[in-house]
Design a protein around this motif. Structure first.
Motif, short mmCIF file in Angstrom:
data_model
loop_
_atom_site.label_atom_id
_atom_site.label_comp_id
_atom_site.label_asym_id
_atom_site.label_seq_id
_atom_site.Cartn_x
_atom_site.Cartn_y
_atom_site.Cartn_z
N ASP A 56 3.33 -0.83 9.15
CA ASP A 56 2.25 -1.20 8.22
C ASP A 56 1.93 -0.09 7.22
OD1 ASP A 56 1.90 -3.75 9.40
OD2 ASP A 56 0.65 -2.88 10.97
N ASN A 57 2.95 0.62 6.76
CA ASN A 57 2.70 1.65 5.76
C ASN A 57 2.98 1.16 4.35
OD1 ASN A 57 5.51 1.62 5.70
ND2 ASN A 57 5.72 3.84 5.58
N GLY A 58 3.25 -0.15 4.22
CA GLY A 58 3.49 -0.74 2.92
C GLY A 58 4.90 -0.57 2.41
N ASN A 96 4.43 1.96 -5.45
CA ASN A 96 3.49 2.61 -4.54
C ASN A 96 4.15 3.69 -3.70
OD1 ASN A 96 1.12 1.11 -5.27
ND2 ASN A 96 1.93 -0.63 -4.12
N GLY A 97 5.08 4.42 -4.30
CA GLY A 97 5.73 5.53 -3.61
C GLY A 97 6.74 5.12 -2.58
N SER A 141 0.86 -1.17 0.00
CA SER A 141 0.00 0.00 0.00
C SER A 141 0.90 1.22 0.00
CB SER A 141 -0.90 0.01 1.24
OG SER A 141 -0.12 0.00 2.40
N LYS A 142 0.46 2.31 -0.60
CA LYS A 142 1.33 3.47 -0.76
C LYS A 142 1.64 4.11 0.58
CE LYS A 142 1.77 7.90 -3.05
NZ LYS A 142 1.15 8.87 -3.96
N PRO A 143 2.94 4.25 0.93
CA PRO A 143 3.31 4.92 2.18
C PRO A 143 3.07 6.42 2.08
CG PRO A 143 5.27 4.41 0.92
CD PRO A 143 4.10 3.81 0.16
N ALA A 144 2.91 7.02 3.22
CA ALA A 144 2.72 8.47 3.22
C ALA A 144 3.98 9.14 2.72
CB ALA A 144 2.39 8.95 4.62
#
Length: 282
Positions: free
Chosen positions: A135-137, A159-160, A79-82
């Motif tokens: 859990d930020n991917g 995903n960044g 999942s894309k991290p901030a």
């Protein structure tokens, strides 16, 4: 007076050395280690250019074995991290609220002074370095790279997450230079090495505590891989950054990490820390 704060493992990491795995290995990223943020503990500012340098470090025999870098997130479904600056919880920033020099001195006084215990049984995998513990991917290494690099370039379709290029202001050297994924000039250092931590109390930590320590941004900093290898597992009495202007912040951060995890200091280590704090701007 408010002072600079900090946050942030590397090539020779594990239980005999002081960092994580090389950048030219599998890329992995950043985490708060299951609790605590990079500004959990206060640190004073780095000294002015005119401040007297701390006494030179003594020699040391600490060495560390390389650790596994972990999976390449470019092959994972993340999942894309901030992005930096978007979310302070998932992507810790290099700067943070400062605190007073007295806080670092108080924390140092609270640390237990003990002879290092040369315990066996330290497995680098115990620290679970570069896991996606927040859990930020994205793994801890790439989180650290995204936090510490300027002019950042991210690999497409990750995903960044995966940093492939950027500019590093190296606090250990006081120099700036380019980073490219696959090069071996940059790595992520443990400010308090896992080997030092193991000998000063980490051997009694729980699995969760070891994992938190291994991925805590407060204890991680992107720096020159060559200088990191010179440091090895040395404490403040054995090694200080060549950049004298960063020694105050470096030692203060070691104190903050040891205070956070209840680790001890050796007598010579404490003396060296006190000498460096004596050069810090109040």
């Amino acid at each position: 007076m408010s002072l600079l704060a900090i946050i942030v493992f590397a090539l020779l990491s594990g239980c005999g050395s002081d960092g994580t795995s090389q950048i030219n290995g599998n890329d992995v990223a950043w985490s708060t280690g299951g609790g605590g943020t990079a500004d959990s503990d206060p640190v004073p500012s780095r000294p002015s250019a005119s401040a007297a340098p701390a006494p030179g470090p003594r020699s040391h025999n600490d060495s560390e074995a390389p650790a596994n870098s972990g999976p390449d997130v470019s092959t994972q479904n993340e999942s894309k991290p901030a992005a930096d600056g978007e979310d302070g919880s998932d992507s810790p920033q290099r700067g943070a609220d400062g605190a007073e020099l007295g806080a670092a001195r108080s924390m140092l006084d609270e640390l237990e002074v003990k002879v290092k215990e040369h315990r066996t049984g330290c497995d680098p995998e115990l620290f679970d370095w570069s896991a996606d513990v927040d859990d930020n991917g994205c793994d801890t290494r790439n989180d650290a790279l995204r936090r510490d690099l300027k002019d950042l370039e991210i690999e497409a379709e990750t995903n960044g997450c995966v940093a492939i290029a950027g500019e590093l202001d190296d606090d250990y050297l006081g120099e700036s230079y380019a980073f490219e994924r696959g090069s071996a000039n940059v790595d992520v250092d443990q400010i308090v090495s896992s080997s030092n931590a193991w000998q000063t109390g980490a051997s009694d930590m729980s699995v969760d505590e070891l994992r938190e320590f291994g991925n805590d941004p407060l204890n991680l900093l992107t720096v020159s891989a060559n200088v990191m290898r010179q440091k090895g597992g040395g404490d403040a009495a054995a090694w200080l950054p060549p950049n004298e202007a960063f020694q105050c912040e470096y030692v203060s951060r070691q104190i903050a990490v040891k205070h956070k995890y209840g680790l001890a200091v050796a007598s010579a280590e404490k003396d060296a820390m006190e000498a460096v704090l004596g050069t810090c701007a109040d």
